[in-house]
Design a protein around this motif. Sequence first.
Motif, PDB file in Angstrom:
ATOM      1  N   TYR A   7       0.938  -1.051  -0.035  1.00  0.00           N
ATOM      2  CA  TYR A   7       0.077  -0.225   0.171  1.00  0.00           C
ATOM      3  C   TYR A   7       1.065   1.301   0.112  1.00  0.00           C
ATOM      4  O   TYR A   7       1.659   1.295   0.705  1.00  0.00           O
ATOM      5  CB  TYR A   7      -0.858  -0.022   1.295  1.00  0.00           C
ATOM      6  N   VAL A   9       0.778   5.502  -0.916  1.00  0.00           N
ATOM      7  CA  VAL A   9       0.099   6.869  -1.221  1.00  0.00           C
ATOM      8  C   VAL A   9       0.968   7.889  -1.795  1.00  0.00           C
ATOM      9  O   VAL A   9       2.017   8.137  -1.103  1.00  0.00           O
ATOM     10  CB  VAL A   9      -0.808   7.385  -0.230  1.00  0.00           C
ATOM     11  N   ALA A  14      -3.797   6.520  -4.104  1.00  0.00           N
ATOM     12  CA  ALA A  14      -3.211   5.257  -3.447  1.00  0.00           C
ATOM     13  C   ALA A  14      -3.278   4.054  -4.499  1.00  0.00           C
ATOM     14  O   ALA A  14      -4.115   3.664  -5.123  1.00  0.00           O
ATOM     15  CB  ALA A  14      -4.382   5.007  -2.234  1.00  0.00           C
ATOM     16  N   ARG A  40      -9.801  -0.159   2.858  1.00  0.00           N
ATOM     17  CA  ARG A  40     -10.492   0.797   3.966  1.00  0.00           C
ATOM     18  C   ARG A  40      -9.879   1.860   4.088  1.00  0.00           C
ATOM     19  O   ARG A  40     -10.042   3.064   4.427  1.00  0.00           O
ATOM     20  CB  ARG A  40     -10.759  -0.179   5.181  1.00  0.00           C
ATOM     21  N   ALA A  41      -8.526   1.842   4.639  1.00  0.00           N
ATOM     22  CA  ALA A  41      -7.675   2.813   4.747  1.00  0.00           C
ATOM     23  C   ALA A  41      -7.623   4.141   3.602  1.00  0.00           C
ATOM     24  O   ALA A  41      -7.764   5.286   3.731  1.00  0.00           O
ATOM     25  CB  ALA A  41      -6.223   2.369   4.845  1.00  0.00           C
ATOM     26  N   ALA A  42      -7.645   3.557   2.301  1.00  0.00           N
ATOM     27  CA  ALA A  42      -7.708   4.407   1.004  1.00  0.00           C
ATOM     28  C   ALA A  42      -9.209   5.180   1.107  1.00  0.00           C
ATOM     29  O   ALA A  42      -8.992   6.237   0.806  1.00  0.00           O
ATOM     30  CB  ALA A  42      -7.586   3.576  -0.276  1.00  0.00           C
ATOM     31  N   GLY A  44     -10.807   6.014   3.687  1.00  0.00           N
ATOM     32  CA  GLY A  44     -11.170   7.013   4.560  1.00  0.00           C
ATOM     33  C   GLY A  44     -10.015   7.778   4.742  1.00  0.00           C
ATOM     34  O   GLY A  44      -9.969   8.838   5.743  1.00  0.00           O
ATOM     35  N   ASP A  45      -9.144   7.984   3.766  1.00  0.00           N
ATOM     36  CA  ASP A  45      -7.986   8.872   3.768  1.00  0.00           C
ATOM     37  C   ASP A  45      -8.411   9.893   2.875  1.00  0.00           C
ATOM     38  O   ASP A  45      -8.620   9.986   1.925  1.00  0.00           O
ATOM     39  CB  ASP A  45      -6.705   8.252   3.303  1.00  0.00           C
ATOM     40  N   GLY A  46      -8.626  11.259   3.460  1.00  0.00           N
ATOM     41  CA  GLY A  46      -8.924  12.436   2.762  1.00  0.00           C
ATOM     42  C   GLY A  46      -7.872  12.893   1.986  1.00  0.00           C
ATOM     43  O   GLY A  46      -8.360  13.503   0.950  1.00  0.00           O
ATOM     44  N   ALA A  47      -6.648  12.257   1.991  1.00  0.00           N
ATOM     45  CA  ALA A  47      -5.608  12.714   1.207  1.00  0.00           C
ATOM     46  C   ALA A  47      -5.606  11.810  -0.242  1.00  0.00           C
ATOM     47  O   ALA A  47      -5.132  12.328  -1.207  1.00  0.00           O
ATOM     48  CB  ALA A  47      -4.174  12.645   1.914  1.00  0.00           C
ATOM     49  N   VAL A  48      -6.278  10.680  -0.081  1.00  0.00           N
ATOM     50  CA  VAL A  48      -6.527   9.798  -1.237  1.00  0.00           C
ATOM     51  C   VAL A  48      -7.630  10.397  -2.242  1.00  0.00           C
ATOM     52  O   VAL A  48      -9.034  10.549  -1.681  1.00  0.00           O
ATOM     53  CB  VAL A  48      -6.598   8.360  -0.822  1.00  0.00           C
ATOM     54  N   ARG A  49      -7.240  10.746  -3.445  1.00  0.00           N
ATOM     55  CA  ARG A  49      -8.449  11.269  -4.286  1.00  0.00           C
ATOM     56  C   ARG A  49      -8.729   9.991  -5.286  1.00  0.00           C
ATOM     57  O   ARG A  49      -9.915  10.281  -6.098  1.00  0.00           O
ATOM     58  CB  ARG A  49      -7.714  12.352  -5.012  1.00  0.00           C
TER      59      ARG A  49
END
Length: 260
Positions: A7, A9, A14, A40-42, A44-49
Amino acid sequence: MGESVRYAVEDGLATVTLDRPDAMNALDTAAKEQLRDALRAAAGDGAVRAVLLAARGRAFCVGQDLKEHVGVLEAGGGMTTVAEHYNPITLAIATMPKPVVAAVNGAAAGAGAGFAFAADYRIAGRSASFTTAFAGVGLSTDSGMSWTLQRLVGYGRAAELLLFPRRVGSAEALELGLVHRVVPDEELAAEAVATARQLAEGPTAAYAAIKEALAGAASSSLPDALAREDVLQSRAGSSADHRAAVAAFVRKEQPRFTGR
């Protein structure tokens, strides 16, 4: 995330990579848990578009690791993995509020095909192939394939592919609508990254609304779909991305989207 799933980013993208090449990325428990957690991490991560789902080696994913599954059956276990792993993985791909691109290299079978079908955009290498696989080992469907496959190819063709599992090569997959593009194998990685990055740089709030509209309309009446479009379009219309895009259009410039 672990030894079976990588994984990373970078610049809003991501990349989730299945990394069991010696096992053709078959899904043992560790791989399923790591894939679920990475997605799930991707989500929920606001930095991942945007998200790129890829695999290392000569296969995308051949589905359940049957060597491990034999041990589960011999120990008297059942199919709890569907609820614990396959359902959460599929939901994470299909419902995350950002686009998911699947880069399919080599064989995608069973749940491996199901995860690709749940993605928003599929690019396949020329050597890629798909098979439903389930009936061949005496199983029904999982990984959302009963829902996704018929929406991609129609009920009749979906029933055929599920009742009579067979290898569908990349050319036929493109013709049937299982994939959006087929590229030479040596170009797959670069093309998939370019596509995912293009989405990551786009109006991701609008993409989230589009995903929600499509999913809702798939099982609703036209009046319900129109009502949902009204709500989602109002939301998108009040976004900073929309205002920036309109202003850029008037100035004859390229808009810069922030996902807000």
